[in-house]
Design an enzyme around this catalytic site. Structure first.
Site, mmCIF file in Angstrom:
data_model
loop_
_atom_site.group_PDB
_atom_site.id
_atom_site.type_symbol
_atom_site.label_atom_id
_atom_site.label_comp_id
_atom_site.label_asym_id
_atom_site.label_seq_id
_atom_site.Cartn_x
_atom_site.Cartn_y
_atom_site.Cartn_z
ATOM 1 N N ARG A 101 -31.152 2.058 -5.636
ATOM 2 C CA ARG A 101 -30.668 3.271 -4.966
ATOM 3 C C ARG A 101 -31.361 4.543 -5.460
ATOM 4 O O ARG A 101 -30.757 5.604 -5.558
ATOM 5 C CB ARG A 101 -29.148 3.436 -5.142
ATOM 6 N N SER A 149 -20.796 3.494 0.165
ATOM 7 C CA SER A 149 -20.339 3.414 -1.234
ATOM 8 C C SER A 149 -20.426 4.791 -1.876
ATOM 9 O O SER A 149 -21.471 5.440 -1.799
ATOM 10 C CB SER A 149 -21.226 2.455 -2.028
ATOM 11 N N GLU A 164 -23.273 7.923 -5.583
ATOM 12 C CA GLU A 164 -24.456 7.475 -4.829
ATOM 13 C C GLU A 164 -24.961 8.555 -3.866
ATOM 14 O O GLU A 164 -26.164 8.743 -3.730
ATOM 15 C CB GLU A 164 -24.131 6.192 -4.059
HETATM 16 C C1 LIG Z 1 -20.535 3.674 6.713
HETATM 17 C C2 LIG Z 1 -21.744 3.789 5.820
HETATM 18 C C3 LIG Z 1 -22.347 2.656 5.294
HETATM 19 C C4 LIG Z 1 -23.482 2.767 4.470
HETATM 20 N N1 LIG Z 1 -24.048 1.635 3.978
HETATM 21 C C5 LIG Z 1 -25.154 1.715 3.188
HETATM 22 C C6 LIG Z 1 -25.767 0.528 2.674
HETATM 23 O O1 LIG Z 1 -25.347 -0.598 2.956
HETATM 24 N N2 LIG Z 1 -26.840 0.660 1.871
HETATM 25 C C7 LIG Z 1 -27.360 1.886 1.560
HETATM 26 O O2 LIG Z 1 -28.354 1.937 0.811
HETATM 27 N N3 LIG Z 1 -26.797 3.029 2.035
HETATM 28 C C8 LIG Z 1 -25.724 2.970 2.831
HETATM 29 N N4 LIG Z 1 -25.138 4.120 3.302
HETATM 30 C C9 LIG Z 1 -25.677 5.419 2.921
HETATM 31 C C10 LIG Z 1 -26.642 6.058 3.971
HETATM 32 O O3 LIG Z 1 -26.429 5.515 5.248
HETATM 33 C C11 LIG Z 1 -28.109 5.864 3.614
HETATM 34 O O4 LIG Z 1 -28.389 6.456 2.379
HETATM 35 C C12 LIG Z 1 -29.036 6.492 4.681
HETATM 36 O O5 LIG Z 1 -30.376 6.132 4.422
HETATM 37 C C13 LIG Z 1 -28.948 8.004 4.741
HETATM 38 O O6 LIG Z 1 -29.656 8.415 5.890
HETATM 39 P P1 LIG Z 1 -29.396 9.796 6.583
HETATM 40 O O7 LIG Z 1 -30.470 9.976 7.615
HETATM 41 O O8 LIG Z 1 -28.014 9.873 7.080
HETATM 42 O O9 LIG Z 1 -29.646 10.813 5.380
HETATM 43 P P2 LIG Z 1 -28.830 12.156 5.058
HETATM 44 O O10 LIG Z 1 -27.463 11.805 4.625
HETATM 45 O O11 LIG Z 1 -28.973 13.138 6.156
HETATM 46 O O12 LIG Z 1 -29.643 12.670 3.791
HETATM 47 C C14 LIG Z 1 -29.555 12.015 2.548
HETATM 48 C C15 LIG Z 1 -30.551 12.642 1.577
HETATM 49 O O13 LIG Z 1 -31.875 12.392 2.018
HETATM 50 C C16 LIG Z 1 -32.553 13.618 2.282
HETATM 51 N N5 LIG Z 1 -33.388 13.387 3.461
HETATM 52 C C17 LIG Z 1 -33.004 12.896 4.661
HETATM 53 N N6 LIG Z 1 -34.078 12.787 5.465
HETATM 54 C C18 LIG Z 1 -35.143 13.219 4.764
HETATM 55 C C19 LIG Z 1 -36.538 13.371 5.045
HETATM 56 N N7 LIG Z 1 -37.070 13.046 6.231
HETATM 57 N N8 LIG Z 1 -37.352 13.848 4.061
HETATM 58 C C20 LIG Z 1 -36.853 14.200 2.857
HETATM 59 N N9 LIG Z 1 -35.544 14.088 2.539
HETATM 60 C C21 LIG Z 1 -34.711 13.610 3.488
HETATM 61 C C22 LIG Z 1 -31.470 14.653 2.500
HETATM 62 O O14 LIG Z 1 -31.932 15.955 2.227
HETATM 63 C C23 LIG Z 1 -30.429 14.170 1.502
HETATM 64 O O15 LIG Z 1 -30.800 14.595 0.208
HETATM 65 C C24 LIG Z 1 -24.005 4.040 4.144
HETATM 66 C C25 LIG Z 1 -23.383 5.193 4.669
HETATM 67 C C26 LIG Z 1 -22.263 5.064 5.507
HETATM 68 C C27 LIG Z 1 -21.621 6.292 6.073
#
Ligand SMILES: Cc1cc2nc3c(=O)[nH]c(=O)nc-3n(C[C@H](O)[C@H](O)[C@H](O)COP(=O)(O)OP(=O)(O)OC[C@H]3O[C@@H](n4cnc5c(N)ncnc54)[C@H](O)[C@@H]3O)c2cc1C
Length: 348
Positions: free
Chosen positions: A156, A235, A340
């Site tokens: 992670r 998580s 996380e």
């Molecule tokens: C119901 C649920 C289940 C989930 N299950 C998992 C799982 O099984 N495994 C897992 O690893 N995660 C899981 N997650 C966490 C999450 O989905 C992941 O971390 C996902 O990759 C985040 O993507 P996002 O586009 O929503 O990022 P955001 O939440 O919008 O951003 C997260 C971080 O990344 C940065 N960021 C986003 N895009 C960019 C970019 N293009 N360049 C630079 N920085 C950027 C943001 O600034 C922030 O710091 C889960 C979340 C939820 C709500």
């Protein structure tokens, strides 16, 4: 512009400025303009790993909305724009007979965020298939290409997440996938059991995807607007990784708390380290599913590791709950739980 409308927790106050960037050029221009005027920048993907303060973000939020998926070069090589919906990328790879992402089905958010915390589930992590990341380097003011082996991937985490200056804005991610209809060998016992196969066996990628989605739905880990248990960041805590001495101390504490015959579950994390399920520690420290401080933030009724907004929560309330859980686990087991998600304007 309330950020609550852009986070899966449905929490977060206003952004001072909000820009939606649908091309790389727009994205870079927006970042450059904010950097030039000394404005704080928050890059927003799907908001599924963000906990934003009730006070919001006093700077420019730049929403990534770039699109594009291309196959090129060698067979199995796929390049995806940062703004592509992640689960759609997984579904498309499977439909095109490409394996290596199927266990990452149902993870919300955008493709560009997947390298940030090296998303993983059911025995797969993007670190296994990412070959390069194209990014805008805010310090150098230029586009850079970072090979997968230099992304510093860990459990992670990555160079992108560790760097507190948020220097790199991901523009696109390239994956090398296996050209085959069968999924990669199943590594995760719970998934193997759901599929009725042994760990190490292979099934069709479509079957692996269906089984993963079913397992995830039962845990509230697939976003469903009708299910408040999915109003989370997934998580909330990472599973602690312990060395031999810390594990021995935990076993002593666990026997004192739960009885002489207690065995703490663990998974090999390599280099003599073990990973311990945070959910096991949280439950045994006295926090059960549904637990709340009474203000709308609670532990999911389906998954102990997910903290959810049942509808009326505030970020302050969610953080207060997280602190109580972290402190409770620390007092009982001497293990420090780390969050996380990325915290914006709040600390734990
Ligand atoms: C119901 C649920 C289940 C989930 N299950 C998992 C799982 O099984 N495994 C897992 O690893 N995660 C899981 N997650 C966490 C999450 O989905 C992941 O971390 C996902 O990759 C985040 O993507 P996002 O586009 O929503 O990022 P955001 O939440 O919008 O951003 C997260 C971080 O990344 C940065 N960021 C986003 N895009 C960019 C970019 N293009 N360049 C630079 N920085 C950027 C943001 O600034 C922030 O710091 C889960 C979340 C939820 C709500």
């Amino acid at each position: 512009m309330r950020l609550a409308d852009y986070t899966t927790l449905r929490l977060g106050g206003p952004a001072r400025d909000f820009v939606r960037a649908s091309t790389d050029e727009d994205l870079i221009a927006a970042v450059r303009a904010a950097d030039a005027s000394g404005e704080p920048v928050l890059i927003l993907g799907g908001g599924s790993n963000l906990v934003v303060a009730d006070a919001g973000f006093d700077g420019t939020v730049i929403q990534v909305a770039t699109r594009g998926v291309s196959r090129g070069g060698e067979p199995g090589v796929v390049t995806v724009a940062a703004g592509e919906d992640w689960d759609a990328v997984v579904a498309r790879a499977i439909a095109e007979g490409l394996a290596g992402l199927e266990c990452l089905s149902g993870i919300p958010g955008l493709a560009g965020a997947t390298p940030i915390q090296n998303v993983g589930a059911y025995g797969q992590e993007v670190s296994q298939t990412v070959t390069r990341v194209r990014a805008y380097d805010r310090m150098a003011g230029e586009i850079v290409t970072i090979p997968g082996e230099r992304c510093g991937f860990g459990y992670r985490t990555s160079v992108f997440k560790r760097d507190q200056t948020r220097r790199l804005v991901v523009l696109g991610v390239t994956f090398r996938l296996a050209v085959q209809p069968a999924a990669a060998p199943v590594r995760y016992p719970e998934l193997a059991a759901a599929l009725g196969v042994a760990v190490g066996d292979q099934v069709a990628s479509t079957e692996a995807r269906s089984a993963v989605l079913e397992l995830r739905r039962r845990k509230g880990m697939v976003i469903d607007p009708a299910d408040p248990d999915t109003r989370s960041v997934g998580s909330f805590f990472v599973n602690p990784v312990l060395d031999g001495a810390a594990m021995a101390a935990l076993e002593t504490a666990a026997r004192a708390r739960c009885g002489a015959g207690t065995r703490v579950p663990r998974f090999d994390a390599g280099d003599g380290l073990v990973k311990v399920p945070a959910a096991w520690l949280i439950e045994r420290a006295g926090f059960s599913r549904g637990y709340s401080l009474g203000d709308g933030a609670r532990i999911s009724s389906k998954h102990t590791l997910a903290l959810v907004n049942s509808g009326s929560a505030s970020t302050a309330g969610l953080i207060a709950l997280a602190r109580q859980i972290r402190d409770g686990v620390g007092e009982v087991f001497g293990v420090s739980l780390a969050p996380e998600p990325v915290l914006v304007g709040v600390t734990l």
